[in-house]
Design a protein around this motif. Structure first.
Motif, PDB file in Angstrom:
ATOM      1  N   TRP A  19      34.037  36.430  49.276  1.00  0.00           N
ATOM      2  CA  TRP A  19      34.502  37.742  49.735  1.00  0.00           C
ATOM      3  C   TRP A  19      34.076  38.873  48.807  1.00  0.00           C
ATOM      4  N   TYR A  26      37.391  43.402  45.849  1.00  0.00           N
ATOM      5  CA  TYR A  26      37.297  43.491  47.296  1.00  0.00           C
ATOM      6  C   TYR A  26      38.703  43.712  47.842  1.00  0.00           C
ATOM      7  N   PRO A  28      40.567  43.341  51.206  1.00  0.00           N
ATOM      8  CA  PRO A  28      40.532  42.903  52.600  1.00  0.00           C
ATOM      9  C   PRO A  28      41.471  43.735  53.462  1.00  0.00           C
TER      10      PRO A  28
END
Length: 106
Positions: A19, A26, A28
């Motif tokens: 990811w 990151y 999400p």
């Protein structure tokens, strides 16, 4: 039990790596969740740590709050309930990128 923990930890490490890609973090679509991946240890830096649960799944991080040092790794997490002025450091991560410090905070 230890085998299940290690198997699931390795799966999570692989997912965080997938990811984050080449980025260090990151975010999400899950509100409040951030994934971190650091490929090398670094010097401490000052910051304001927001309320969080920080869960390293590989590597070691350290946070200084005044004279107290809190080290957390795959067996220990860090929990904060209010904004705190701290110094943070990735204390252990591989230099070659094979065993980066991977963590999730929310």
């Amino acid at each position: 039990m230890d085998d299940d923990f290690e198997t699931n930890r390795r799966r999570l490490v692989a997912r965080i790596a997938r990811w984050t890609g080449d980025a260090e973090q990151y975010r999400p679509a899950i509100a409040g969740l951030t994934l971190h991946r650091h490929t090398h240890a670094d010097s401490p830096f000052d910051c304001l740590m927001e309320p969080a649960i920080a869960v390293p799944v590989q590597g070691v991080k350290q946070t200084w709050l005044g004279p107290e040092v809190y080290a957390y790794d795959r067996h220990r997490f860090l929990l904060t309930s209010l904004d705190l002025p701290v110094a943070m450091q990735v204390a252990q991560a591989s230099l070659n990128g094979e065993r980066p410090c991977n963590a999730a905070s929310f």
